[in-house]
Design a protein around this motif. Structure first.
Motif, PDB file in Angstrom:
ATOM      1  N   UNK A 105     -23.795 -83.479 138.208  1.00 34.90           N
ATOM      2  CA  UNK A 105     -22.956 -83.140 136.979  1.00 34.90           C
ATOM      3  C   UNK A 105     -22.120 -82.133 137.404  1.00 34.90           C
ATOM      4  N   UNK A 106     -22.783 -80.950 137.793  1.00 37.48           N
ATOM      5  CA  UNK A 106     -21.919 -79.892 137.944  1.00 37.48           C
ATOM      6  C   UNK A 106     -20.887 -80.025 139.101  1.00 37.48           C
ATOM      7  N   UNK A 107     -21.151 -80.735 139.965  1.00 37.29           N
ATOM      8  CA  UNK A 107     -20.215 -80.916 141.103  1.00 37.29           C
ATOM      9  C   UNK A 107     -19.250 -81.782 140.461  1.00 37.29           C
ATOM     10  N   UNK A 108     -19.579 -82.865 139.970  1.00 38.48           N
ATOM     11  CA  UNK A 108     -18.618 -83.895 139.372  1.00 38.48           C
ATOM     12  C   UNK A 108     -17.655 -83.027 138.504  1.00 38.48           C
ATOM     13  N   UNK A 109     -18.104 -82.192 137.768  1.00 37.22           N
ATOM     14  CA  UNK A 109     -17.029 -81.759 136.582  1.00 37.22           C
ATOM     15  C   UNK A 109     -16.118 -80.578 137.623  1.00 37.22           C
ATOM     16  N   UNK A 110     -16.715 -79.856 138.605  1.00 42.60           N
ATOM     17  CA  UNK A 110     -15.815 -79.019 139.056  1.00 42.60           C
ATOM     18  C   UNK A 110     -14.783 -79.720 139.938  1.00 42.60           C
ATOM     19  N   UNK A 111     -15.228 -81.001 140.391  1.00 44.05           N
ATOM     20  CA  UNK A 111     -14.209 -81.679 141.227  1.00 44.05           C
ATOM     21  C   UNK A 111     -13.125 -82.589 140.122  1.00 44.05           C
ATOM     22  N   UNK A 112     -13.295 -82.321 138.975  1.00 44.17           N
ATOM     23  CA  UNK A 112     -12.414 -83.260 137.858  1.00 44.17           C
ATOM     24  C   UNK A 112     -12.765 -84.487 137.779  1.00 44.17           C
TER      25      UNK A 112
END
Length: 249
Positions: A172-179
């Protein structure tokens, strides 16, 4: 107004003053067995969209993916619906399902869910000409996938391509960081109201070093005793003779 269930494979439900709900669970595209209970197709999504009267839809996804063209078709159907689309990735949106997820005006991911992206893939049997044609088709499909992801991706096209090269699972954190997602959902149990209490002295932070020191202090005696017992030194020959002499006196 009672709940209104629309007769589709997606268990669509409408409730007064709330967004409609559509569950996209299963294979993206028609399955080899024509199992409508497990297939999510552009045709079926379009039919459901026509029957939904609400202006806002919560689309819940849990899918390993499937047909890339169907994924793009469903993406475009949702984008063209003129409805507010809230995407919820209930567990996994992989491959073609991750393309569908990009249609959300907002994309929400529970903290234990994941998104997975990769290049277009196919199964092919034939001669060199057939294989060359398949490669050309896959390259064209990749361009369509990249165009879709880039509507949200925060990085460059080269960086996105690197993710696709690797066949990448994103938390989740990675997906949010990448938009590729907007918000992480954390489920918190409701708390009963409590009586106000006297303020307590602040506790010492629990660092790894503090925890280690507490464990050593707690178990030091037992550990030391075991070590001494296990490694008890045997008397030397000289000590044995001295002991015998003392016993003979």
């Amino acid at each position: 107004m009672p709940n209104k269930k629309i007769k589709t494979i997606f268990n669509v439900v409408e409730e007064k003053s709330k967004p409609a709900r559509m569950n996209l669970y299963g294979f993206i595209g028609a399955t080899y067995w024509d199992d409508e209970e497990q297939s999510v197709t552009t045709k079926a999504v379009n039919q459901a969209l026509k029957e939904i009267t609400a202006d806002e839809i919560d689309v819940h996804i849990n899918s390993y993916g499937g047909d890339a063209f169907e994924g793009i078709g469903i993406y475009n159907a949702l984008k063209q619906s003129n409805k507010t689309i809230n995407i919820y990735i209930d567990a996994l949106a992989a491959s073609a399902a991750s393309i569908v997820a990009m249609a959300g005006d907002k994309i929400y991911m529970p903290e234990n869910s994941q998104l997975m992206v990769h290049h277009a893939a196919t199964m092919i049997y034939g001669d060199a000409s057939d294989l060359e044609s398949a490669v050309a088709d896959l390259n064209k499909m990749d361009k369509s996938l990249v165009l879709t992801y880039m509507t949200r991706f925060t990085g460059t096209e080269d960086e996105l391509t690197a993710l696709l090269d690797a066949g990448t699972f994103l938390n989740t954190d990675e997906a949010v960081a990448l938009g590729l997602a907007d918000e992480v959902i954390e489920y918190v149990e409701p708390q009963e109201p409590q009586e106000p209490q006297e303020p307590k002295e602040p506790e010492e932070p629990k660092s790894v070093a503090n925890i280690k020191e507490k464990l050593i202090a707690k178990y030091h005696g037992k550990i030391a005793a075991k070590v001494v017992t296990k490694h008890k030194r045997q008397p030397t020959i000289a000590e044995k003779l001295i002991n015998l002499a003392k016993e003979a006196e």
